[in-house]
Design an enzyme around this catalytic site. Structure first.
Site, PDB file in Angstrom:
ATOM      1  N   SER A 128      -0.614  -6.940   0.980  1.00 42.00           N
ATOM      2  CA  SER A 128       0.890  -7.924   0.268  1.00 42.00           C
ATOM      3  C   SER A 128      -0.722  -8.417  -0.971  1.00 42.00           C
ATOM      4  O   SER A 128      -2.080  -8.244  -0.295  1.00 42.00           O
ATOM      5  CB  SER A 128       0.524  -9.287   1.170  1.00 42.00           C
ATOM      6  OG  SER A 128       0.975 -10.189   0.043  1.00 42.00           O
ATOM      7  N   LYS A 182       5.342  -9.567   6.834  1.00 44.79           N
ATOM      8  CA  LYS A 182       5.475  -8.688   5.596  1.00 44.79           C
ATOM      9  C   LYS A 182       6.984  -9.805   4.826  1.00 44.79           C
ATOM     10  O   LYS A 182       6.498 -10.525   3.574  1.00 44.79           O
ATOM     11  CB  LYS A 182       4.918  -7.329   4.860  1.00 44.79           C
ATOM     12  CG  LYS A 182       5.501  -7.360   3.972  1.00 44.79           C
ATOM     13  CD  LYS A 182       3.829  -7.992   3.375  1.00 44.79           C
ATOM     14  CE  LYS A 182       3.641  -7.904   1.634  1.00 44.79           C
ATOM     15  NZ  LYS A 182       5.084  -7.542   0.794  1.00 44.79           N
ATOM     16  N   HIS A 185       7.332 -13.578   4.877  1.00 47.18           N
ATOM     17  CA  HIS A 185       6.181 -14.040   4.419  1.00 47.18           C
ATOM     18  C   HIS A 185       6.203 -13.832   2.361  1.00 47.18           C
ATOM     19  O   HIS A 185       6.478 -14.478   1.643  1.00 47.18           O
ATOM     20  CB  HIS A 185       4.607 -12.696   4.121  1.00 47.18           C
ATOM     21  CG  HIS A 185       3.650 -12.615   3.485  1.00 47.18           C
ATOM     22  ND1 HIS A 185       4.372 -12.058   1.112  1.00 47.18           N
ATOM     23  CD2 HIS A 185       2.671 -13.595   2.825  1.00 47.18           C
ATOM     24  CE1 HIS A 185       3.077 -12.100   0.307  1.00 47.18           C
ATOM     25  NE2 HIS A 185       2.004 -12.930   1.141  1.00 47.18           N
ATOM     26  N   ASN A 186       7.109 -12.831   2.382  1.00 47.75           N
ATOM     27  CA  ASN A 186       7.923 -12.538   0.935  1.00 47.75           C
ATOM     28  C   ASN A 186       9.096 -13.375   0.601  1.00 47.75           C
ATOM     29  O   ASN A 186       9.113 -14.416  -0.165  1.00 47.75           O
ATOM     30  CB  ASN A 186       8.522 -10.994   0.630  1.00 47.75           C
ATOM     31  CG  ASN A 186       7.033 -10.510   0.708  1.00 47.75           C
ATOM     32  OD1 ASN A 186       5.933 -10.263   0.750  1.00 47.75           O
ATOM     33  ND2 ASN A 186       7.931  -9.293  -0.219  1.00 47.75           N
ATOM     34  N   GLU A 189       6.878 -16.354  -0.555  1.00 49.60           N
ATOM     35  CA  GLU A 189       6.654 -16.547  -1.633  1.00 49.60           C
ATOM     36  C   GLU A 189       7.473 -16.946  -2.024  1.00 49.60           C
ATOM     37  O   GLU A 189       7.245 -17.495  -3.388  1.00 49.60           O
ATOM     38  CB  GLU A 189       6.195 -14.836  -1.592  1.00 49.60           C
ATOM     39  CG  GLU A 189       5.491 -14.698  -3.051  1.00 49.60           C
ATOM     40  CD  GLU A 189       5.008 -13.043  -3.158  1.00 49.60           C
ATOM     41  OE1 GLU A 189       4.512 -12.825  -2.333  1.00 49.60           O
ATOM     42  OE2 GLU A 189       6.288 -12.870  -3.763  1.00 49.60           O
TER      43      GLU A 189
HETATM   44  P1  NBP Z   1       6.755   2.384  -6.124  1.00 48.10           P
HETATM   45  O1  NBP Z   1       7.488   1.484  -5.094  1.00 48.10           O
HETATM   46  O2  NBP Z   1       7.707   1.692  -7.732  1.00 48.10           O
HETATM   47  O3  NBP Z   1       7.332   3.713  -5.855  1.00 48.10           O
HETATM   48  C1  NBP Z   1       6.309   4.953  -6.570  1.00 48.10           C
HETATM   49  C2  NBP Z   1       5.807   5.817  -5.624  1.00 48.10           C
HETATM   50  O4  NBP Z   1       7.413   6.281  -4.619  1.00 48.10           O
HETATM   51  C3  NBP Z   1       5.459   7.041  -6.476  1.00 48.10           C
HETATM   52  O5  NBP Z   1       4.769   7.524  -5.800  1.00 48.10           O
HETATM   53  C4  NBP Z   1       7.093   7.711  -6.393  1.00 48.10           C
HETATM   54  O6  NBP Z   1       6.673   9.466  -6.638  1.00 48.10           O
HETATM   55  C5  NBP Z   1       6.897   7.865  -4.751  1.00 48.10           C
HETATM   56  N1  NBP Z   1       8.810   8.176  -5.012  1.00 48.10           N
HETATM   57  C6  NBP Z   1       9.919   7.702  -5.572  1.00 48.10           C
HETATM   58 BR1  NBP Z   1      10.149   6.151  -6.554  1.00 48.10          BR
HETATM   59  N2  NBP Z   1      11.371   7.856  -5.241  1.00 48.10           N
HETATM   60  C7  NBP Z   1      10.569   9.144  -4.333  1.00 48.10           C
HETATM   61  C8  NBP Z   1      11.265  10.483  -3.381  1.00 48.10           C
HETATM   62  N3  NBP Z   1      12.990  10.141  -3.597  1.00 48.10           N
HETATM   63  N4  NBP Z   1      11.031  10.731  -2.494  1.00 48.10           N
HETATM   64  C9  NBP Z   1       9.369  11.294  -3.365  1.00 48.10           C
HETATM   65  N5  NBP Z   1       8.534   9.681  -3.868  1.00 48.10           N
HETATM   66  C10 NBP Z   1       9.646   9.504  -4.147  1.00 48.10           C
HETATM   67  O7  NBP Z   1       5.048   2.404  -5.920  1.00 48.10           O
HETATM   68  P2  NBP Z   1       4.435   0.946  -6.053  1.00 48.10           P
HETATM   69  O8  NBP Z   1       4.578  -0.268  -7.003  1.00 48.10           O
HETATM   70  O9  NBP Z   1       2.863   1.230  -6.373  1.00 48.10           O
HETATM   71  O10 NBP Z   1       4.226   0.387  -4.519  1.00 48.10           O
HETATM   72  C11 NBP Z   1       4.208   1.147  -3.180  1.00 48.10           C
HETATM   73  C12 NBP Z   1       5.136   0.866  -1.732  1.00 48.10           C
HETATM   74  O11 NBP Z   1       4.044  -0.514  -1.794  1.00 48.10           O
HETATM   75  C13 NBP Z   1       6.406   0.258  -2.192  1.00 48.10           C
HETATM   76  O12 NBP Z   1       7.013  -0.229  -1.093  1.00 48.10           O
HETATM   77  C14 NBP Z   1       6.378  -1.300  -2.945  1.00 48.10           C
HETATM   78  O13 NBP Z   1       7.208  -2.317  -2.210  1.00 48.10           O
HETATM   79  C15 NBP Z   1       5.432  -1.414  -1.940  1.00 48.10           C
HETATM   80  N6  NBP Z   1       4.215  -2.774  -2.331  1.00 48.10           N
HETATM   81  C16 NBP Z   1       4.371  -3.177  -3.955  1.00 48.10           C
HETATM   82  C17 NBP Z   1       4.105  -4.345  -4.592  1.00 48.10           C
HETATM   83  C18 NBP Z   1       3.566  -4.327  -5.822  1.00 48.10           C
HETATM   84  O14 NBP Z   1       3.354  -5.547  -6.478  1.00 48.10           O
HETATM   85  N7  NBP Z   1       3.939  -3.207  -6.786  1.00 48.10           N
HETATM   86  C19 NBP Z   1       3.307  -4.991  -3.756  1.00 48.10           C
HETATM   87  C20 NBP Z   1       3.429  -5.328  -2.521  1.00 48.10           C
HETATM   88  C21 NBP Z   1       4.180  -4.427  -1.229  1.00 48.10           C
HETATM   89  P3  NBP Z   1       6.969  10.006  -7.975  1.00 48.10           P
HETATM   90  O15 NBP Z   1       5.159   9.203  -9.082  1.00 48.10           O
HETATM   91  O16 NBP Z   1       6.821  11.817  -8.050  1.00 48.10           O
HETATM   92  O17 NBP Z   1       8.059   9.104  -9.105  1.00 48.10           O
END
Ligand code: NBP
Length: 487
Positions: A128, A182, A185-186, A189
């Site tokens: 987080s 987690k 936590h959300n 949140e």
């Molecule tokens: P995203 O949740 O937007 O995911 C993007 C990534 O997933 C890219 O690497 C993308 O590859 C890959 N991906 C997707 Br979309 N579909 C796919 C598929 N079918 N097969 C393989 N790869 C695939 O990214 P993020 O916001 O950085 O979050 C990453 C994780 O962390 C998530 O589980 C999210 O819930 C969690 N999280 C996010 C935050 C936040 O603030 N963003 C906070 C805490 C936790 P590509 O580049 O080829 O499309």
């Protein structure tokens, strides 16, 4: 073969986490489904850093030291399974896959089991703190086998946020425990955000405060017991104005998005039979916000109360503060009661005080008052509900009149405060030795012969010879409605 860890998924979280690990002295190899993102990262923010990239899974894995440690930072759901499937044929006994996304804990438990059958270690960890946390130090909630955690502990404890020299990362429990914590936590949140929004709504539409005044109020609140990241950023949001000179917050569409973790928390509460109405209410508040055009139409034809606020502004502002703090305590009480039940149900042996301490830094709900929760579990590790702890009891006792007044004012003026009021209803239900569920039982027995238990004249449950509550049924359709004992 020199990278300490491999990371797959170069979106906002993955890139920043890779940079964080590298900055703490770890060599990182990276991979992404869309290969161009690997190259863009290496020639962009990772340029000149101890980060290598690969264009194929075998090449990526060949860059890792053994036992190989791979962290997935991809979209939760099917992409996680897809990558596990791609990785497993190339892994050996004792290698470790870590899922750092927001996966559903049931999926994590399933994956953990499937991989342990193949002697591959697995960690599902909540991370987080968003983009900034991933880069500078998130709160981490790892679940899996202790043996698997041992492999990544040196990395995780270095990259996590640190509070008073302690990393905001410690082993949570087996299989899906980390992702469960987690998720809760959300859920909390969601509540924190909704409660702040209700305080804002009262300040704006009841007291008529402008953005500058609200910024001052939230800043002041941030110096006291409400001190937290979300209060701090709220104050900051009120300093922002759009190009036309309007407060930024006034030009943002009032339609909240959600990605599902609040809903999962509420579903889990329903599954486990734990009352968590304020968490669910915070999710429903986002749902009703989402039907903007329907609300706009409804506002044309449905009228609420007519009236204006004629109370004391300063006093009401203090009351909103107290209502927010009391309701916040109730939402945490619900979240922790839920984790307590999940711990028993899934045999996780969660350390609830430690979980509260782990949330003090890095994460979105980081707040000064979390140490109060840890203190409460220190005083009584078996505490069934935070509302029973002496500190929280005293706070709510003091806040109660203000809390009730705020809800009453909001109700009379037709200002929706669903989380404030659901928290108060939770509080009043929890402290009621007798609720109205006796009538529910009577009705259930009337229409469905669902039976009931009974009290004697002294208010004690009537028991059978084994000390179990006796079961009764009334024959409602027969003359004289005889009551029978059900064996
Ligand atoms: P995203 O949740 O937007 O995911 C993007 C990534 O997933 C890219 O690497 C993308 O590859 C890959 N991906 C997707 Br979309 N579909 C796919 C598929 N079918 N097969 C393989 N790869 C695939 O990214 P993020 O916001 O950085 O979050 C990453 C994780 O962390 C998530 O589980 C999210 O819930 C969690 N999280 C996010 C935050 C936040 O603030 N963003 C906070 C805490 C936790 P590509 O580049 O080829 O499309």
């Amino acid at each position: 073969m020199s990278a300490d860890i491999g990371l797959i998924g170069l979106a906002v979280m993955g890139e920043n986490l890779a940079l964080n690990m590298e900055s703490k002295g770890f060599e990182v190899a990276v991979f992404n489904r869309t290969i161009s993102r690997v190259d863009a990262f290496l020639s962009g923010s990772a340029k000149g850093k101890n980060i290598t990239g690969a264009h194929s899974i075998p090449d990526f894995l060949s860059q890792l030291k053994s036992p190989k440690k791979i962290i997935l930072m991809v979209k939760a759901g099917e992409p996680v399974d897809a990558f596990i499937e791609l990785l497993v044929p190339h892994l050996s006994k004792g290698d470790l896959i870590i899922d750092g996304g927001n996966s559903n804990f049931n999926d994590t438990t399933r994956r953990h089991e499937e991989l342990s059958n193949q002697e591959i270690l697995y960690i599902g960890t909540g991370i987080s703190g968003g983009e900034e946390g991933a880069l500078k130090g998130p709160a981490m909630m790892p679940g899996g086998s202790p043996e698997a955690y041992e492999l990544v502990e040196p990395i995780f404890t270095k990259i996590a946020a640190q509070v008073e020299g302690t990393p905001c990362c410690s082993y949570i429990g087996p299989n899906g425990a980390g992702h469960y914590v987690k998720m809760v936590h959300n859920g909390i949140e969601y509540c924190d955000m909704q409660l702040i929004c209700e305080a804002y709504s009262l300040m704006k539409s009841v007291l008529g405060l402008d953005a500058e005044e609200m910024q001052k109020v939230f800043n002041e609140w941030n110096q006291g017991e409400l001190n937290s990241y979300l209060i701090e950023i709220t104050a900051d949001i009120f300093t922002q104005f759009d190009d036309g000179g309007s407060p930024f917050v006034d030009v943002v569409l009032d339609q909240a998005g959600q990605k599902g973790t609040g809903k999962w928390t509420s579903i889990s509460a329903l599954d486990l039979g734990i009352s968590a109405p304020t968490i669910a209410e915070a999710v429903f508040a986002r749902c009703i916000s989402a039907i903007k055009s329907e609300r706009v139409d409804a506002a044309e034809v449905i009228k609420g109360p007519i009236g204006t606020f004629d109370g004391d502004r300063e006093e009401t502002l203090k009351a909103i503060h107290d209502a927010l703090y009391a309701a916040k305590i109730c939402s945490y009480a619900q979240g922790f009661a839920l984790m307590r039940e999940a711990s028993t149900e899934y045999d996780w042996d969660l350390d609830l005080g430690n979980i509260a301490l782990g949330w003090r830094g890095g994460c979105i709900i980081r707040a000064k008052f979390l140490h109060r929760i840890a203190d409460a579990f220190d005083r009584n590790p078996d505490l069934p509900n935070l509302l029973l702890d002496s500190y929280f009891r005293d706070v709510i006792e003091t806040a109660q009149p203000h809390w009730r007044n705020v809800i009453s004012t909001a109700t009379q003026l037709g200002v929706p405060v669903p989380a404030f009021s659901s928290a108060l209803a939770y509080f009043d239900s929890y402290r009621s030795s007798r609720l109205s569920a006796n009538l529910i039982q009577a009705m259930r027995d009337y229409f469905g012969a669902h039976t009931y238990n009974k009290l004697d004249n002294d208010g004690n449950i009537i028991v059978d010879k084994d000390g179990e509550p006796k079961v009764f049924h009334t024959e409602w359709m027969l003359e004289n409605r005889p009551e029978i004992t059900v064996e």
